[in-house]
Scaffold this active site. Sequence first.
Site, PDB file in Angstrom:
ATOM      1  CB  SER A  16      -7.057 -15.608  -7.072  1.00  0.00           C
ATOM      2  OG  SER A  16      -6.419 -14.370  -6.947  1.00  0.00           O
ATOM      3  CE  LYS A  63      -6.119  -6.008  -1.545  1.00  0.00           C
ATOM      4  NZ  LYS A  63      -4.932  -5.696  -2.331  1.00  0.00           N
ATOM      5  CG  ASP A  99      -1.501  -6.911  -1.621  1.00  0.00           C
ATOM      6  OD1 ASP A  99      -1.510  -7.818  -2.465  1.00  0.00           O
ATOM      7  OD2 ASP A  99      -2.528  -6.331  -1.224  1.00  0.00           O
ATOM      8  N   GLY A 119       0.479   8.087  -4.507  1.00  0.00           N
ATOM      9  CA  GLY A 119      -0.768   7.466  -4.038  1.00  0.00           C
ATOM     10  C   GLY A 119      -0.724   7.264  -2.540  1.00  0.00           C
ATOM     11  N   GLY A 121      -3.341   5.136  -0.993  1.00  0.00           N
ATOM     12  CA  GLY A 121      -4.358   4.117  -0.717  1.00  0.00           C
ATOM     13  C   GLY A 121      -3.742   2.890  -0.053  1.00  0.00           C
ATOM     14  N   GLY A 122      -4.497   1.794  -0.063  1.00  0.00           N
ATOM     15  CA  GLY A 122      -4.074   0.572   0.619  1.00  0.00           C
ATOM     16  C   GLY A 122      -2.762   0.021   0.098  1.00  0.00           C
ATOM     17  CG  LEU A 202       1.136  -1.404  -7.427  1.00  0.00           C
ATOM     18  CD1 LEU A 202       2.421  -0.609  -7.402  1.00  0.00           C
ATOM     19  CD2 LEU A 202       0.310  -1.061  -6.201  1.00  0.00           C
TER      20      LEU A 202
HETATM   21  P1  NDP Z   1      -6.996   2.935  -3.531  1.00  0.00           P
HETATM   22  O1  NDP Z   1      -8.332   3.170  -4.157  1.00  0.00           O
HETATM   23  O2  NDP Z   1      -6.905   2.585  -2.096  1.00  0.00           O
HETATM   24  O3  NDP Z   1      -6.076   4.253  -3.764  1.00  0.00           O
HETATM   25  C1  NDP Z   1      -6.047   4.877  -5.015  1.00  0.00           C
HETATM   26  C2  NDP Z   1      -5.027   6.030  -4.980  1.00  0.00           C
HETATM   27  O4  NDP Z   1      -4.910   6.529  -6.315  1.00  0.00           O
HETATM   28  C3  NDP Z   1      -5.459   7.220  -4.111  1.00  0.00           C
HETATM   29  O5  NDP Z   1      -4.303   7.754  -3.511  1.00  0.00           O
HETATM   30  C4  NDP Z   1      -6.042   8.193  -5.147  1.00  0.00           C
HETATM   31  O6  NDP Z   1      -5.970   9.541  -4.754  1.00  0.00           O
HETATM   32  C5  NDP Z   1      -5.106   7.949  -6.305  1.00  0.00           C
HETATM   33  N1  NDP Z   1      -5.646   8.280  -7.630  1.00  0.00           N
HETATM   34  C6  NDP Z   1      -6.729   7.754  -8.239  1.00  0.00           C
HETATM   35  N2  NDP Z   1      -6.860   8.263  -9.484  1.00  0.00           N
HETATM   36  C7  NDP Z   1      -5.807   9.110  -9.677  1.00  0.00           C
HETATM   37  C8  NDP Z   1      -5.389   9.934 -10.750  1.00  0.00           C
HETATM   38  N3  NDP Z   1      -6.074   9.975 -11.900  1.00  0.00           N
HETATM   39  N4  NDP Z   1      -4.266  10.677 -10.596  1.00  0.00           N
HETATM   40  C9  NDP Z   1      -3.565  10.640  -9.452  1.00  0.00           C
HETATM   41  N5  NDP Z   1      -3.917   9.882  -8.378  1.00  0.00           N
HETATM   42  C10 NDP Z   1      -5.037   9.135  -8.494  1.00  0.00           C
HETATM   43  O7  NDP Z   1      -6.298   1.829  -4.431  1.00  0.00           O
HETATM   44  P2  NDP Z   1      -5.191   0.750  -4.047  1.00  0.00           P
HETATM   45  O8  NDP Z   1      -4.095   1.412  -3.297  1.00  0.00           O
HETATM   46  O9  NDP Z   1      -5.822  -0.433  -3.436  1.00  0.00           O
HETATM   47  O10 NDP Z   1      -4.692   0.307  -5.497  1.00  0.00           O
HETATM   48  C11 NDP Z   1      -4.024   1.215  -6.366  1.00  0.00           C
HETATM   49  C12 NDP Z   1      -3.779   0.531  -7.695  1.00  0.00           C
HETATM   50  O11 NDP Z   1      -2.895  -0.555  -7.541  1.00  0.00           O
HETATM   51  C13 NDP Z   1      -5.042  -0.041  -8.326  1.00  0.00           C
HETATM   52  O12 NDP Z   1      -5.020   0.292  -9.668  1.00  0.00           O
HETATM   53  C14 NDP Z   1      -4.935  -1.533  -8.125  1.00  0.00           C
HETATM   54  O13 NDP Z   1      -5.556  -2.260  -9.147  1.00  0.00           O
HETATM   55  C15 NDP Z   1      -3.428  -1.735  -8.152  1.00  0.00           C
HETATM   56  N6  NDP Z   1      -2.995  -2.893  -7.356  1.00  0.00           N
HETATM   57  C16 NDP Z   1      -2.238  -3.863  -7.958  1.00  0.00           C
HETATM   58  C17 NDP Z   1      -1.792  -4.968  -7.237  1.00  0.00           C
HETATM   59  C18 NDP Z   1      -0.986  -6.023  -7.914  1.00  0.00           C
HETATM   60  O14 NDP Z   1      -0.838  -7.122  -7.361  1.00  0.00           O
HETATM   61  N7  NDP Z   1      -0.412  -5.764  -9.068  1.00  0.00           N
HETATM   62  C19 NDP Z   1      -2.116  -5.140  -5.805  1.00  0.00           C
HETATM   63  C20 NDP Z   1      -2.885  -4.038  -5.254  1.00  0.00           C
HETATM   64  C21 NDP Z   1      -3.311  -2.962  -6.021  1.00  0.00           C
HETATM   65  P3  NDP Z   1      -7.095  10.208  -3.771  1.00  0.00           P
HETATM   66  O15 NDP Z   1      -6.799   9.661  -2.409  1.00  0.00           O
HETATM   67  O16 NDP Z   1      -6.856  11.656  -3.889  1.00  0.00           O
HETATM   68  O17 NDP Z   1      -8.422   9.771  -4.294  1.00  0.00           O
END
Ligand code: NDP
Length: 261
Positions: A16, A63, A99, A119, A121-122, A202
């Site tokens: 960034s 976030k 995002d 997924g 997550g955020g 992502l």
């Molecule tokens: P979070 O930690 O909030 O969520 C992660 C999610 O991935 C959860 O739903 C988790 O499941 C699931 N998960 C983790 N490992 C596995 C696996 N091996 N198999 C299946 N599901 C899995 O992360 P974010 O939502 O913030 O980010 C997700 C990804 O996106 C990250 O890799 C991040 O780097 C990328 N990203 C990229 C951006 C870009 O600009 N390109 C912007 C934002 C994010 P559970 O809830 O069961 O643990």
Amino acid sequence: MKLFAVLGNPIAHSKSPLLHNYVFYKLGISARYTRFLLESGENLKATFLALGLNGANITLPHKEVAFKACDEVRGIAREIEAVNTIALEDSRLIGYNTDAMGFYKNIENERITSALILGAGGSARAIACVLRENNIKVSVSNRSEKGLDFFKARDFRVCENLKNEKFDIIINATSSSIKGELPLPREILADLFSGAKIAFDLMYGRECAFLSLAESANLRCMDGAKMLLYQAIVANAIFLGKGEVWDSQIAGAMSEIYGVI
Ligand code: NDP
């Protein structure tokens, strides 16, 4: 001179500062952008003010905390309940989520009516909200129940069984690719890919098992590189007081530096 920063943990890898400083240089704006390791989100507001920042980007894992720390939250961030960009306005912290637009810009010209987000997550939240805002039918699937309450409470379709389901785009918003894993068993993915047009992961900058599988099924593949760039372009417009908009001058300058870093 105005001062901006990206706050997160870890933060050393962040591109960034390069992106934003180049825009300031190119547009002749008296501002600097740095990075700051924020170990605990509890200190977010105090740190922002103590550093004398005019604005900041917030990255993992802060976030959601940033959403709560802001004096006011604007736009789609209110629905997502996560903030990745903060601007100081009359001594108040104003939160945004770029995002969502950063993701949507990748696919805005595609013919898509249905999407599956893997997924909960955020980032899955941001993508679900922006897709629905643009009239795309959203379904969500996660390996566990964690995080699904958000989607259920907002009437998103949550899939427990993906057999015989068909979607135009399959979006991997899990962190499986970072670990070199697939987000779902290979045979379920192969089935989903057979009825889809686009696969989106992502992650960026690394070999990706999810996209390799999609490519072998002849899908169009997109990674997260442009999402990172596009969210930064919108964040920069907010920093420059233009609001949450797509600004072609900023986009031109940032794309130029993005091509060489
Ligand atoms: P979070 O930690 O909030 O969520 C992660 C999610 O991935 C959860 O739903 C988790 O499941 C699931 N998960 C983790 N490992 C596995 C696996 N091996 N198999 C299946 N599901 C899995 O992360 P974010 O939502 O913030 O980010 C997700 C990804 O996106 C990250 O890799 C991040 O780097 C990328 N990203 C990229 C951006 C870009 O600009 N390109 C912007 C934002 C994010 P559970 O809830 O069961 O643990």
